[in-house]
Design an enzyme around this catalytic site. Structure first.
Site, PDB file in Angstrom:
ATOM      1  N   ASN A   1       0.806  -1.207   0.049  1.00  0.00           N
ATOM      2  CA  ASN A   1       0.153   0.096  -0.096  1.00  0.00           C
ATOM      3  C   ASN A   1       0.963   1.275   0.055  1.00  0.00           C
ATOM      4  O   ASN A   1       0.316   2.509  -0.394  1.00  0.00           O
ATOM      5  CB  ASN A   1      -0.926  -0.118   1.110  1.00  0.00           C
ATOM      6  CG  ASN A   1      -2.479  -0.536   1.187  1.00  0.00           C
ATOM      7  OD1 ASN A   1      -2.525  -0.921  -0.289  1.00  0.00           O
ATOM      8  ND2 ASN A   1      -2.806  -1.314   2.066  1.00  0.00           N
TER       9      ASN A   1
ATOM     10  N   CYS B   1      -7.114  -1.387   9.757  1.00  0.00           N
ATOM     11  CA  CYS B   1      -6.414  -2.068   8.705  1.00  0.00           C
ATOM     12  C   CYS B   1      -6.186  -1.424   7.573  1.00  0.00           C
ATOM     13  O   CYS B   1      -5.221  -0.768   7.530  1.00  0.00           O
ATOM     14  CB  CYS B   1      -7.691  -3.337   8.237  1.00  0.00           C
ATOM     15  SG  CYS B   1      -9.107  -2.467   8.110  1.00  0.00           S
TER      16      CYS B   1
ATOM     17  N   GLY C   1     -10.092   0.984   7.631  1.00  0.00           N
ATOM     18  CA  GLY C   1     -10.540   0.798   8.783  1.00  0.00           C
ATOM     19  C   GLY C   1     -12.078   0.625   9.039  1.00  0.00           C
ATOM     20  O   GLY C   1     -12.516   0.761  10.195  1.00  0.00           O
TER      21      GLY C   1
ATOM     22  N   ASP D   1     -13.515  -2.540   7.841  1.00  0.00           N
ATOM     23  CA  ASP D   1     -14.021  -4.198   7.708  1.00  0.00           C
ATOM     24  C   ASP D   1     -13.237  -4.729   8.838  1.00  0.00           C
ATOM     25  O   ASP D   1     -13.796  -5.047   9.765  1.00  0.00           O
ATOM     26  CB  ASP D   1     -13.165  -4.437   6.412  1.00  0.00           C
ATOM     27  CG  ASP D   1     -14.215  -3.807   5.125  1.00  0.00           C
ATOM     28  OD1 ASP D   1     -15.390  -4.090   5.361  1.00  0.00           O
ATOM     29  OD2 ASP D   1     -13.755  -3.642   4.028  1.00  0.00           O
TER      30      ASP D   1
END
Length: 651
Positions: free
Chosen positions: A310, A394, A397, A399
């Protein structure tokens, strides 16, 4: 995105419900939906809901159970309304009673030139791991009107029609007057009251109103809590450094250690390792709010390789150089696409005749994913119980983050293990903090290949069920309530799980145009656990949980409830038990004992909910999963599995 467009189509409509009269063969079409009596109407022994209208019946469709390899063919009657499709066998038994909101896709099987018995028909796939195959006569394209009707009614958003929740609400109000429009369940969760229960605001934490118009952080709730030392200007800078402006916000504070659970999205660090002084100051403030002054534990739900990837998108994770006040750990929980594929394998396993059931279940890797989520939540709970504040995220934010924070709070706070508390937990951690229910579920959308769909919330409820199996006396609510929540997730009868964000629900005024699921659940006894035993004074309120694989099992009552082989086995065994009871009791007439559960037969009207007048559907009897007895666990500090959890698959 396409799913966002679908969300825009959810609002209530004024639509003409007239239908064109068609007739012929065994298909009976309704001339006009306005002509159908819906209040108290009954079809195939099923009590219809207000606003539920019969669309078509087909008396020649033959049911072919998918897990019998075509060796079984069952004749009966298919009925389709604007809310559900049902199939009742000629002897009156139910094969299916499925809300159309659960339909994932409808496929045509075979063609006019297909040879062989039962080679021409339809296959209906549901979002909750069921599959129904029906054969139709090949003459006159008999399946065509059924297929077209299902496409229109199962996917109303795609067809430009109204979601059933709006239809049902208007029909109830029209039939029973304005007082029927009251739905107190929409007021069940109040952020300020929930924070007050946790002792916030206080010297360390304050309530922030920066997002009252949902412009500051569109996917966040209108109110959230942040450290008192952080000004609104500071928070704006932090939001600018976090994906989707989802800055760290308080979820829970321990009454004993004062350590906290906060949640957010990933930072915008990128390949160059960008920094934000405001973001670093915020984490320093989290340390200052914790009496132990321990480093903040950042819990990143992702595999590290995903977090590193990412960075190429300008995002990433917190480095130790930039955040010396924190420690970082990765949980290796896979993304929404891996979870979707895994559940598809579960569905395939449960709707086919598997030669080796346990091997097939293991190959889905679903229980491995469930284990990783449970292990991660247990770690978060352990950190907080030991006095270390945690920051969970994650990617965006909404899931995996929601899974971890909600489960950790379930372990730590007995309030969330009550019926009301669990509803509050879902409203707070899932609905208000922007889990994208519309995209993940695809309400009313016929885009079955939408890659934004994923069973994240289903996996969370599965995790709750797994915990309840290890602690059968710790929860006020029953397995039936968990099943009801998952049914409501898909059926579009209530407005609770519609839309992606709190802001969108308020924009559409769902509290004024749909009913809340929580009113339906109310205080019905079937949703209460008779074994419930809340912690006694002086007893630890912390729920121990061992997340090792040996304690996990596939939730048969949910995933396998569409298996015809299981239905046949249950029916045969019940018949044997009835005969045995009659023999033991000296019943010469061979009369069967009362129906399962001692209640009314399937299809009988049920009493009205306590808080709002609504007709209830008749639900198929659910069979609880049969599991071996659980080993006793002793209370005290959290017991964490010693095994090192590594997942090298699906990377």
């Amino acid at each position: 995105m396409a799913s966002v467009d679908d969300e825009e189509k959810l609002k209530p409509q004024q639509s003409d419900t007239s239908e064109v009269v068609e007739s012929g063969g065994a298909i009976d079409w309704v001339a006009s939906t306005r002509d159908v009596g819906v209040s108290g109407g009954v079809i195939n022994n099923i009590q219809l809901l207000e606003g539920e209208l019969l669309a078509v019946t087909d008396k020649e469709a033959v049911f072919l159970p998918p897990d019998t390899d075509g060796t079984t063919a069952i004749r009966g009657t298919m009925s389709i309304t604007n809310y559900r499709f049902t199939y009742q066998t000629l002897d009156g038994d139910f094969v299916a009673d499925i809300p159309l909101g659960c339909v994932h896709k409808v496929e045509k099987i075979g063609g006019m030139t297909s040879s062989g018995e039962n080679a021409y028909g339809l296959e209906i796939h549901t979002k909750d791991c069921r599959k129904y195959r029906f054969a139709h006569p090949q003459v006159n394209h008999s399946r065509k009107p059924i297929f077209e009707k299902l496409q229109t009614l199962a996917f109303p958003v795609t067809a430009g029609n109204e979601i059933f929740a709006f239809v049902h609400y208007k029909a109830v109000v029209s039939a029973k007057g304005p007082t029927a429009s009251l739905s107190p369940g929409w007021q069940l969760y109040d952020f300020e009251k929930e924070m007050a229960r946790q002792g916030v605001p206080n010297d360390d934490w304050r309530l922030c109103r920066l997002n009252e118009d949902y412009q500051f952080a569109p996917t966040y709730p209108d109110l959230f809590a942040a450290p008192s030392t952080q000004s609104d200007e500071d928070l704006a800078k932090v939001a600018a450094f976090r994906s989707k402006s989802r800055l760290p916000a308080l979820s829970w504070i321990s009454p004993r250690t004062k350590a906290t659970i906060t949640r957010c999205s990933q930072p915008r660090v990128g390949m160059m390792g960008k920094r934000s002084q405001a973001d670093e100051d915020y984490l320093t403030a989290l340390v200052a709010c914790t009496p132990s002054r321990a480093k903040v534990q950042i819990v990143d739900a992702r595999p590290k390789v995903n977090a590193v990837a990412n960075q190429a998108k300008g995002l990433g994770y917190e480095s130790s150089n930039s955040y010396p006040m924190a420690s970082l750990s990765f949980l290796n929980i896979q993304n929404i696409h891996v979870m979707r594929d895994s559940l598809k394998k579960v569905k395939d396993t449960c709707t086919t005749k598997a030669e080796n059931w346990y091997t097939a279940v293991d190959a889905t890797k679903w229980l491995k994913h469930v284990q990783l989520v449970l292990d991660g939540a247990t770690r978060v709970a352990r950190y907080v119980e030991n006095g270390t504040s945690t920051l969970v995220h994650c990617s965006d934010g909404w899931d995996r983050t929601a899974q971890l924070t909600a489960l950790a709070m379930l372990f730590l706070d007995p309030y969330y293990r009550t019926v009301t508390g669990f509803a509050v937990l879902i409203e707070k951690e899932w609905l208000s903090f922007g889990h994208k229910f519309q995209q993940r579920i695809g309400h009313g959308s016929g885009k079955s290949d939408d890659e934004q769909r994923s069973p994240v919330f289903v996996q969370f409820i599965d995790c709750v069920w797994q915990v309840s199996q290890q602690h059968p006396c710790a929860f006020e609510f029953s397995e039936a309530m968990l099943l009801e929540i998952l049914d409501a997730l898909y059926n579009c009868r209530f407005g609770t799980f519609l839309c992606n964000t709190e802001g969108k629900r308020r924009e559409l005024r769902l509290e004024k145009s749909t009913f809340s699921l929580w009113d339906y659940i109310g205080d019905k006894p079937q949703y209460r656990n008779p074994l419930y035993s809340p912690p006694k004074p002086g007893q630890s309120v912390i729920l121990e949980y061992d997340p090792s694989m040996k304690h996990l099992a596939l939730w048969h009552a949910y995933y396998a409830r569409g298996r015809w082989a299981q239905h046949e086995t249950k029916t045969d065994r019940l018949a044997e038990l009835d005969a045995l009871v009659a023999q033991v009791c000296g019943n010469d007439e061979g009369e069967a004992p009362p129906s399962e559960g001692g209640g009314e037969p399937v299809g009988a009207p049920a009493p009205a909910p306590p808080t709002v007048v609504m007709a209830e559907p008749s639900d198929a009897v659910r069979t609880p999963a049969v599991r071996p007895p659980r080993p006793d666990t002793k209370r005290g500090s959290l017991r964490i599995s010693a095994e090192v959890i590594k997942d090298t698959t699906d990377v």
